[in-house]
Design a protein around this motif. Structure first.
Motif, PDB file in Angstrom:
ATOM      1  N   TRP A 192       0.756  -1.220   0.042  1.00 14.44           N
ATOM      2  CA  TRP A 192       0.088  -0.018   0.021  1.00 14.44           C
ATOM      3  C   TRP A 192       0.988   1.226  -0.122  1.00 14.44           C
ATOM      4  CZ3 TRP A 192      -3.984   1.319   4.454  1.00 14.44           C
ATOM      5  CH2 TRP A 192      -4.622   2.437   4.087  1.00 14.44           C
ATOM      6  N   PHE A 193       0.840   2.180  -1.070  1.00 12.42           N
ATOM      7  CA  PHE A 193       1.987   3.079  -1.322  1.00 12.42           C
ATOM      8  C   PHE A 193       1.160   4.471  -0.693  1.00 12.42           C
ATOM      9  CE2 PHE A 193       3.307  -0.196  -4.177  1.00 12.42           C
ATOM     10  CZ  PHE A 193       4.737  -0.132  -3.988  1.00 12.42           C
ATOM     11  N   LEU A 194       1.951   5.282  -0.077  1.00  8.91           N
ATOM     12  CA  LEU A 194       1.631   6.491   0.181  1.00  8.91           C
ATOM     13  C   LEU A 194       2.772   7.388   0.091  1.00  8.91           C
ATOM     14  CD1 LEU A 194       0.329   6.156   3.876  1.00  8.91           C
ATOM     15  CD2 LEU A 194      -1.023   6.088   1.643  1.00  8.91           C
ATOM     16  N   ASP A 195       2.376   8.634  -0.218  1.00 10.11           N
ATOM     17  CA  ASP A 195       3.477   9.716  -0.603  1.00 10.11           C
ATOM     18  C   ASP A 195       3.502  10.429   0.781  1.00 10.11           C
ATOM     19  OD1 ASP A 195       4.206   9.318  -3.007  1.00 10.11           O
ATOM     20  OD2 ASP A 195       2.588  10.404  -4.043  1.00 10.11           O
ATOM     21  N   ASP A 196       4.756  11.136   1.143  1.00  5.02           N
ATOM     22  CA  ASP A 196       4.648  11.459   2.339  1.00  5.02           C
ATOM     23  C   ASP A 196       3.877  12.938   2.729  1.00  5.02           C
ATOM     24  OD1 ASP A 196       5.974  13.703   1.098  1.00  5.02           O
ATOM     25  OD2 ASP A 196       8.000  13.359   1.482  1.00  5.02           O
ATOM     26  N   ASP A 197       3.206  13.248   1.644  1.00  7.73           N
ATOM     27  CA  ASP A 197       2.128  14.406   2.029  1.00  7.73           C
ATOM     28  C   ASP A 197       0.491  13.777   2.039  1.00  7.73           C
ATOM     29  OD1 ASP A 197       2.058  13.815  -0.613  1.00  7.73           O
ATOM     30  OD2 ASP A 197       1.958  16.016  -1.234  1.00  7.73           O
ATOM     31  N   ASP A 198       0.558  12.387   2.086  1.00  9.77           N
ATOM     32  CA  ASP A 198      -0.731  11.837   2.487  1.00  9.77           C
ATOM     33  C   ASP A 198      -0.988  11.318   3.818  1.00  9.77           C
ATOM     34  OD1 ASP A 198      -1.201  11.563  -0.564  1.00  9.77           O
ATOM     35  OD2 ASP A 198      -0.204   9.685  -0.766  1.00  9.77           O
ATOM     36  N   TRP A 199      -2.080  11.237   4.134  1.00  7.24           N
ATOM     37  CA  TRP A 199      -2.358  10.831   5.555  1.00  7.24           C
ATOM     38  C   TRP A 199      -3.394   9.706   5.720  1.00  7.24           C
ATOM     39  CZ3 TRP A 199      -3.853  15.615   4.030  1.00  7.24           C
ATOM     40  CH2 TRP A 199      -5.288  15.698   4.305  1.00  7.24           C
ATOM     41  N   LEU A 200      -3.413   8.726   6.763  1.00 11.18           N
ATOM     42  CA  LEU A 200      -4.510   7.861   6.876  1.00 11.18           C
ATOM     43  C   LEU A 200      -5.559   8.332   7.935  1.00 11.18           C
ATOM     44  CD1 LEU A 200      -2.528   4.423   6.917  1.00 11.18           C
ATOM     45  CD2 LEU A 200      -3.390   5.742   4.766  1.00 11.18           C
ATOM     46  N   PHE A 201      -6.791   7.814   7.703  1.00 11.04           N
ATOM     47  CA  PHE A 201      -7.766   8.080   8.910  1.00 11.04           C
ATOM     48  C   PHE A 201      -7.834   6.789   9.645  1.00 11.04           C
ATOM     49  CE2 PHE A 201      -8.913  10.721   5.338  1.00 11.04           C
ATOM     50  CZ  PHE A 201      -9.426  11.917   5.983  1.00 11.04           C
ATOM     51  N   PRO A 202      -7.311   6.888  10.721  1.00 10.35           N
ATOM     52  CA  PRO A 202      -7.352   5.943  11.795  1.00 10.35           C
ATOM     53  C   PRO A 202      -8.416   5.130  12.286  1.00 10.35           C
ATOM     54  CG  PRO A 202      -5.974   7.553  12.566  1.00 10.35           C
ATOM     55  CD  PRO A 202      -6.849   8.165  11.465  1.00 10.35           C
ATOM     56  N   ASN A 203      -9.698   5.867  12.148  1.00 12.83           N
ATOM     57  CA  ASN A 203     -10.993   5.199  12.206  1.00 12.83           C
ATOM     58  C   ASN A 203     -11.351   4.140  11.254  1.00 12.83           C
ATOM     59  OD1 ASN A 203     -11.330   7.361  10.522  1.00 12.83           O
ATOM     60  ND2 ASN A 203     -13.331   7.603  11.312  1.00 12.83           N
ATOM     61  N   ALA A 204     -10.583   4.086  10.008  1.00 10.31           N
ATOM     62  CA  ALA A 204     -10.919   3.137   9.069  1.00 10.31           C
ATOM     63  C   ALA A 204     -10.290   1.808   9.251  1.00 10.31           C
ATOM     64  CB  ALA A 204     -10.531   3.572   7.452  1.00 10.31           C
ATOM     65  N   GLY A 205      -9.425   1.704  10.219  1.00 10.31           N
ATOM     66  CA  GLY A 205      -8.280   0.693  10.467  1.00 10.31           C
ATOM     67  C   GLY A 205      -9.081  -0.459  10.631  1.00 10.31           C
ATOM     68  N   SER A 206     -10.157  -0.634  11.411  1.00  8.12           N
ATOM     69  CA  SER A 206     -10.788  -1.602  11.838  1.00  8.12           C
ATOM     70  C   SER A 206     -11.320  -2.406  10.658  1.00  8.12           C
ATOM     71  CB  SER A 206     -11.890  -1.486  13.010  1.00  8.12           C
ATOM     72  OG  SER A 206     -12.637  -2.492  13.294  1.00  8.12           O
ATOM     73  N   SER A 207     -12.240  -1.516   9.919  1.00  6.35           N
ATOM     74  CA  SER A 207     -12.958  -2.028   8.638  1.00  6.35           C
ATOM     75  C   SER A 207     -12.054  -2.674   7.760  1.00  6.35           C
ATOM     76  CB  SER A 207     -13.741  -0.836   8.197  1.00  6.35           C
ATOM     77  OG  SER A 207     -14.974  -0.574   9.039  1.00  6.35           O
ATOM     78  N   LEU A 208     -11.110  -1.963   7.490  1.00  3.70           N
ATOM     79  CA  LEU A 208     -10.105  -2.342   6.434  1.00  3.70           C
ATOM     80  C   LEU A 208      -9.462  -3.626   6.837  1.00  3.70           C
ATOM     81  CD1 LEU A 208      -8.567  -1.838   4.016  1.00  3.70           C
ATOM     82  CD2 LEU A 208      -6.869  -0.458   4.766  1.00  3.70           C
ATOM     83  N   THR A 209      -9.225  -4.042   8.003  1.00  2.60           N
ATOM     84  CA  THR A 209      -8.605  -5.050   8.737  1.00  2.60           C
ATOM     85  C   THR A 209      -9.389  -6.288   8.318  1.00  2.60           C
ATOM     86  OG1 THR A 209      -7.333  -3.959  10.383  1.00  2.60           O
ATOM     87  CG2 THR A 209      -7.759  -6.264  10.651  1.00  2.60           C
ATOM     88  N   LYS A 210     -10.763  -6.293   8.455  1.00  4.46           N
ATOM     89  CA  LYS A 210     -11.648  -7.180   8.288  1.00  4.46           C
ATOM     90  C   LYS A 210     -11.932  -7.295   6.855  1.00  4.46           C
ATOM     91  CE  LYS A 210     -14.366  -6.328  12.758  1.00  4.46           C
ATOM     92  NZ  LYS A 210     -15.509  -5.951  13.300  1.00  4.46           N
ATOM     93  N   ALA A 211     -11.824  -6.412   6.054  1.00  6.39           N
ATOM     94  CA  ALA A 211     -11.784  -6.775   4.387  1.00  6.39           C
ATOM     95  C   ALA A 211     -10.938  -7.415   4.051  1.00  6.39           C
ATOM     96  CB  ALA A 211     -11.966  -5.056   3.970  1.00  6.39           C
ATOM     97  N   ILE A 212      -9.493  -7.128   4.600  1.00  2.00           N
ATOM     98  CA  ILE A 212      -8.495  -7.540   4.142  1.00  2.00           C
ATOM     99  C   ILE A 212      -8.736  -9.320   4.248  1.00  2.00           C
ATOM    100  CG2 ILE A 212      -6.039  -8.148   4.190  1.00  2.00           C
ATOM    101  CD1 ILE A 212      -5.917  -4.984   4.330  1.00  2.00           C
ATOM    102  N   ARG A 213      -9.001  -9.336   5.667  1.00  2.00           N
ATOM    103  CA  ARG A 213      -9.022 -10.942   5.962  1.00  2.00           C
ATOM    104  C   ARG A 213     -10.361 -11.548   5.426  1.00  2.00           C
ATOM    105  NH1 ARG A 213      -6.489  -9.879  12.141  1.00  2.00           N
ATOM    106  NH2 ARG A 213      -4.196 -10.529  11.407  1.00  2.00           N
ATOM    107  N   SER A 214     -10.977 -10.811   4.749  1.00  2.00           N
ATOM    108  CA  SER A 214     -12.272 -11.474   4.401  1.00  2.00           C
ATOM    109  C   SER A 214     -12.127 -12.560   3.014  1.00  2.00           C
ATOM    110  CB  SER A 214     -13.571 -10.423   4.080  1.00  2.00           C
ATOM    111  OG  SER A 214     -13.254  -9.802   3.068  1.00  2.00           O
ATOM    112  N   VAL A 215     -10.925 -12.478   2.474  1.00  2.00           N
ATOM    113  CA  VAL A 215     -10.762 -13.017   1.034  1.00  2.00           C
ATOM    114  C   VAL A 215      -9.917 -14.158   1.292  1.00  2.00           C
ATOM    115  CG1 VAL A 215     -11.080 -10.806  -0.313  1.00  2.00           C
ATOM    116  CG2 VAL A 215      -8.785 -11.583   0.547  1.00  2.00           C
ATOM    117  N   SER A 216     -10.406 -15.128   0.566  1.00  2.00           N
ATOM    118  CA  SER A 216      -9.343 -16.499   0.702  1.00  2.00           C
ATOM    119  C   SER A 216      -8.326 -16.539  -0.242  1.00  2.00           C
ATOM    120  CB  SER A 216     -10.614 -17.683   0.723  1.00  2.00           C
ATOM    121  OG  SER A 216     -11.269 -17.523  -0.614  1.00  2.00           O
ATOM    122  N   SER A 217      -8.271 -15.610  -1.181  1.00  2.00           N
ATOM    123  CA  SER A 217      -7.081 -15.728  -2.070  1.00  2.00           C
ATOM    124  C   SER A 217      -6.787 -14.101  -2.544  1.00  2.00           C
ATOM    125  CB  SER A 217      -7.499 -16.338  -3.422  1.00  2.00           C
ATOM    126  OG  SER A 217      -8.907 -15.963  -4.164  1.00  2.00           O
TER     127      SER A 217
END
Length: 569
Positions: free
Chosen positions: A332-357
């Protein structure tokens, strides 16, 4: 053997089902003279001697290898989705799948259409009841019991909610594909869905104010009073619809930088650390990537350093180098002037772990117009204003000739980046994000998963952004190289798909029109805000009587039309 309970409307319908499914006769158990699907399910869960049962309507046609598919499905569920409770062949999902980014997944054919996805078991919020596989052993252990309702509507939605409420997964699987010869009865559904008993049930189980069903959206009335203790017993259907499978993967966040903007880089790093703190640290890690040595303030961070010539832009070389050096499943690529929204972390974690391939993940992102000014005690302050919004659902429109997915809005399988020709990394300077997106989207091989949650902010400033450069020669040369590489690759089969299969809206015009509308709406908001500020001023209030007299005089003179423009924004 997995028993197949056929809910038959009559003996004639039951005999017809048996005639059409002679290959399955030994497993069929006919259920006739039923007055309530709820009571039937409760009875099956309570009395079944088997751990797993299948329940079907009498108007479905099952494939000849259905029994074999069931056995294989149960094995796969036991291996990757051990806490499963309910499986169907169609339903509503929290994530969006495929190039149409739909959250209604169909593994069946019926009068409404055919399947819209292939090959993947996906977690769901609710499933359709035409074919259902029930883990009755787990349901008994969790003491699952449906409410005592009559009739044959809503049982599948309520069974889905009850399963999720008791931490049992609800899934949609292609192994249950069939033909279902029914259009459904919308009037009966609407009548049942508007009943007080159903609305009371939803209020007691969900925090959501609305839910989506295969028959349309259903609003959940706000309860008049909820004791504080009861708020903990209700669930968020969107969150519970994000289930994890037993596939281990890892995401490395790669932050590209030249250490020339320490304040922005610090903000980026702080947001990444806060984001990871909201997730599972076993899934995410991060690293800096640069073509120069780290400055003193950032020497303690892990650094991927690549040596390139002084006259070369290193941004795409850093992508290739990261793919070669790291062993993570995803990058997952970011440039140094981007930033993440921490409140999205939980949903994204579950999304990535929801795929079996391995899949490719598209996320919501947004531009923010910014001014960076030194604050007190040397702390930099950022004045930000929301700008263009990039919906994860628009990623397939990148085949229209312009990119709709900023680099930071895509989580790439590392293997997909290794497949990009080395000539692309050498010749494409800008549009490296577009090259990586097209490399995936145009081939149509990987499952695309879209998460409609704002995950990344993108800084747009008066200077320091390549996207705001007035000289477009490097951009145009890069686009020429991108087009050449894509057009000469015969594996890019999605360019040959008919337009109607690619996306429902018209590609370029719909996107341009929407962006124009968003810009005009933003300008209109600013104008109205300025008017409101002016009208609240003391000078405006003092002169109000004079304006009223002037307005009355103009009407007497016929200078003001009868119709007036009202503010509707």
């Amino acid at each position: 053997m997995i028993p197949v309970h056929v809910v038959a409307r009559s003996r004639v319908a039951a005999d017809l089902f048996l005639e059409n499914h002679s290959f399955l006769a030994h497993a069929v158990r006919i259920e006739t003279n039923q007055k309530s699907f709820f009571s039937l399910i409760n009875s099956i869960v309570a009395t079944a001697s088997e751990d797993v049962v299948c329940i079907v309507h009498d108007d479905v046609f099952l494939p000849t290898d259905f029994e074999h598919s069931l056995r294989g499905l149960v094995l796969e569920l036991s291996r990757y989705w051990s806490n499963w409770g309910l499986v169907g062949n169609a339903g509503v999902t929290s994530l969006r799948y495929g190039y149409r980014a739909t959250n209604v997944v169909r593994y069946l054919a019926d009068p409404h259409g055919g399947p819209n996805l292939a090959g993947y078991i996906v977690p769901a919020q609710s499933v359709d009841g035409n074919v259902m596989l029930l883990n009755v052993a787990a349901m008994r252990e969790k003491r699952l019991q449906l409410p005592d309702f009559d009739g044959f509507q809503l049982y599948d939605i309520i069974l889905s909610i009850e399963s999720l409420y008791r931490d049992l997964l609800v899934l949609i699987a292609p192994q249950l594909a069939c033909w279902h010869g029914s259009r459904g009865n919308q009037l009966s559904f609407d009548e049942a869905a508007s009943s007080t008993s159903f609305e009371n049930y939803l209020q007691s189980r969900l925090v959501n104010r609305k839910i989506q069903t295969l028959n349309g959206e259903k609003k959940v009335p706000l309860p008049l009073q909820i004791p504080f203790s009861e708020t903990e017993t209700r669930i968020d259907l969107f969150d519970r619809g994000l289930a994890s499978c037993a596939i281990e993967s890892r995401v490395t966040i790669v932050i590209r930088t030249k250490f020339e903007r320490p304040a922005l880089l610090t903000r980026c790093l702080d947001s990444v650390k806060a984001f990871i703190a909201e997730t599972d640290a076993r899934l995410f890690d991060y690293v800096l990537a640069s073509s120069v040595e780290a400055s003193v303030d950032f020497e303690s961070y892990n650094l991927l350093k690549i040596d390139v010539g002084a006259d070369r832009d290193s941004r795409f070389q850093l992508v290739q180098y990261a793919a070669q050096q790291l062993d993570s499943t995803y990058l997952w690529f970011l440039d140094d002037d981007d930033w993440l929204f921490p409140n999205a972390g939980s949903s994204l974690t579950k999304a990535i772990r929801s795929v079996s391939s391995p899949a490719v993940f598209f996320l919501d992102t947004q531009h923010f117009t910014e001014r960076v000014v030194p604050g007190s005690d040397g702390v930099y302050e950022f004045s930000s204003e929301p700008g263009r919004f990039f919906s994860c659902q628009d990623h397939f429109q990148s085949l229209s000739g312009s990119n709709h997915s900023p680099f930071c809005s895509v989580i790439f399988p590392r293997t997909s980046l290794l497949e990009i020709p080395s000539s692309a990394y050498d010749s494409v300077v800008y549009f490296e994000d577009y090259m990586c997106v097209l490399n995936i989207v145009s081939k149509g091989i990987l499952l695309s998963v879209s998460l409609s949650v704002l995950c990344v902010g993108i800084s747009i400033r008066d200077s320091g952004n390549s996207v705001t450069m007035t000289d477009r020669s490097v951009w145009n040369r890069s686009m020429a190289n991108v087009v050449s590489l894509v057009a000469r690759d015969s594996r890019n089969v999605m360019y040959s798909v008919p337009l109607f299969a690619k996306a429902e809206p018209v590609f370029v015009s719909s996107t341009v029109d929407r962006q124009v509308i968003e810009d005009l709406q933003l300008q209109l908001r600013k104008a109205f805000d300025a008017i409101d500020e002016y009208r609240s001023s003391s000078s405006w209030k003092i002169t109000s009587p004079f304006r009223r007299v002037k307005k009355l005089w103009n009407r007497i003179q016929g200078k003001v039309p009868d119709s007036t423009v009202s503010r509707r924004f």
